[in-house]
Design an enzyme around this catalytic site. Sequence first.
Site, PDB file in Angstrom:
ATOM      1  N   CYS A 132      -8.166   1.338 -10.834  1.00 48.57           N
ATOM      2  CA  CYS A 132      -8.894   2.251  -9.955  1.00 48.57           C
ATOM      3  C   CYS A 132     -10.234   2.611 -10.585  1.00 48.57           C
ATOM      4  O   CYS A 132     -11.263   2.637  -9.904  1.00 48.57           O
ATOM      5  CB  CYS A 132      -8.087   3.538  -9.725  1.00 48.57           C
TER       6      CYS A 132
ATOM      7  N   HIS B 243      -7.585   9.408  -2.199  1.00 49.95           N
ATOM      8  CA  HIS B 243      -6.171   9.742  -1.991  1.00 49.95           C
ATOM      9  C   HIS B 243      -5.900  11.124  -1.453  1.00 49.95           C
ATOM     10  O   HIS B 243      -4.753  11.438  -1.121  1.00 49.95           O
ATOM     11  CB  HIS B 243      -5.401   9.481  -3.283  1.00 49.95           C
TER      12      HIS B 243
ATOM     13  N   CYS C   4     -10.629  10.416  -7.806  1.00 48.15           N
ATOM     14  CA  CYS C   4      -9.313   9.985  -7.302  1.00 48.15           C
ATOM     15  C   CYS C   4      -9.068  10.631  -5.947  1.00 48.15           C
ATOM     16  O   CYS C   4      -8.559  10.010  -5.010  1.00 48.15           O
ATOM     17  CB  CYS C   4      -8.204  10.402  -8.268  1.00 48.15           C
TER      18      CYS C   4
END
Lengths: 103, 112, 281
Positions: C242, C199, C195
């Site tokens: 995702c 991000h 992740c």
Amino acid sequence: MAKPVKIRAKLKGEVASVKSLMPHPMETGARKDPEGNLIAAHYIETVTCEHNGEVVVVADWGPSVSKNPYFAFEILSAKAGDNVKVSWTDNLGETSSGETTLK
Amino acid sequence: MITIVNGAVRTLRVAALLLAGSFAGLANGAQPQAADVTAVIEQARASLAQARQLGHGWTVTPDYIEVAEAALADKRLDDALAAAQRAELTARQAVVQAETEASAWQGRVPSS
Amino acid sequence: MKMNRIACAALTAILACPLLAGQAVADPAQDLAAFRDLYQNRFPDIPLAAHKDGAYALDEAKREQWLEMEDFPPYEIAVDDGAELYGETFPGGGSYGECLGEGAPAVKQMYPRFDVSAGQVVTLQMALNDCRVKGGLEPLAYDGEEIAALAAYVAMESRGELIDFAIPDEPGALAAYESGKAFYYTRRGQLNFACSSCHLQNAGMMLRAERLSAAIGHATHWPVYRGKWERVGSLHRRFQECNVQVRAEALDEQSETYRNLEYFLTYMNNGMELNGPASRK
């Protein structure tokens, strides 16, 4: 039971800016459900907009319009107290509408 | 069972990749038999189970297994073996990823 | 594997730099401070609070289009549906309002929280279903439209509230936080992304045609009407997407892993203002 059209209008001088949101599945008839069966076509065919009862916009829609369509238009020469109404009819004969009074 | 989260049918893409890619075949160069393919598929399933147990299942592995089984049923043994080998490789790589990442993740945590 | 351990030791020695070396067990408050610093330094001209708008805080053109949609947003239909559901009394007596407690329905900022007696993270959706079951109703499917509508209504009513909670000093809660944190920074899927890859490391950069948003705004605006979904969906649905996008197998909505992930992510968004539900591409 078809859901009502959500409608909002803003008056600036003599021009009314009208926005509407129409809850509707807008099924094209080409989609399949998880079991592989075609989902029946169900879409808005005609949108009619009225200003004080007079038809000002007629729109011919079809399956290419997405789910829960948003439709906005302007009315020139409008004034406070005027009534604006947006209604639709779909391919299955269902109808709905929404209206508002200009402030 | 293909999981269609994005609406993308990955099996078709996977099958296309197989046609485009190079084919490893058996180590000894012999023509693959159905039993060879089945053995690789079983290996792939075992590795996939292990990867999943570690929380690292890759979506491509079950897709390759599905392609392999379809090709096997169709008696296209070269294609079946290629898909089975891809399935086994990706499952094995997922396990390596799980093992490496068990400690590697900490290097990505920001510290002031 | 011996090779890996040697390699790791060598790397750690070479890269023994405070910016890169992670800590085995960190203090959540320290993690939060470092998290905020990262975004403060990455986007010095953007106040942290602005990241609640996600990519629309980073891209002027996209922001304009989004603001136009906000004029008459598509999630309004779900909010209306949610309000209707919320108003129903339970067959066994009581209502969502009575069950959710003080301040209801403006309670989104209370979730997720760690329920010590249950030994698990409880999200808003779980709490809503708990209320239903206590009141004699069947629980709603977590990936369905009704739970999404209820969550959208609660989110709308909770707008303006601040995310503000501490991880209780209790082993279960800390373990849930650590589990979520580990998930966040772990590479997964055939594409091998964590992740944090998108991000944190690449926030603000383009990924195909999309601007990658900063994680510091990620917990504020759910549930979301995603144009791609043509309906309101939850944060867990986005986690699923995702995961699949990096070719990692998705887990079920409201699975323990995703709840722990939400717990970590929401803690990292402490101090941010709730601005859900939101519309997104």
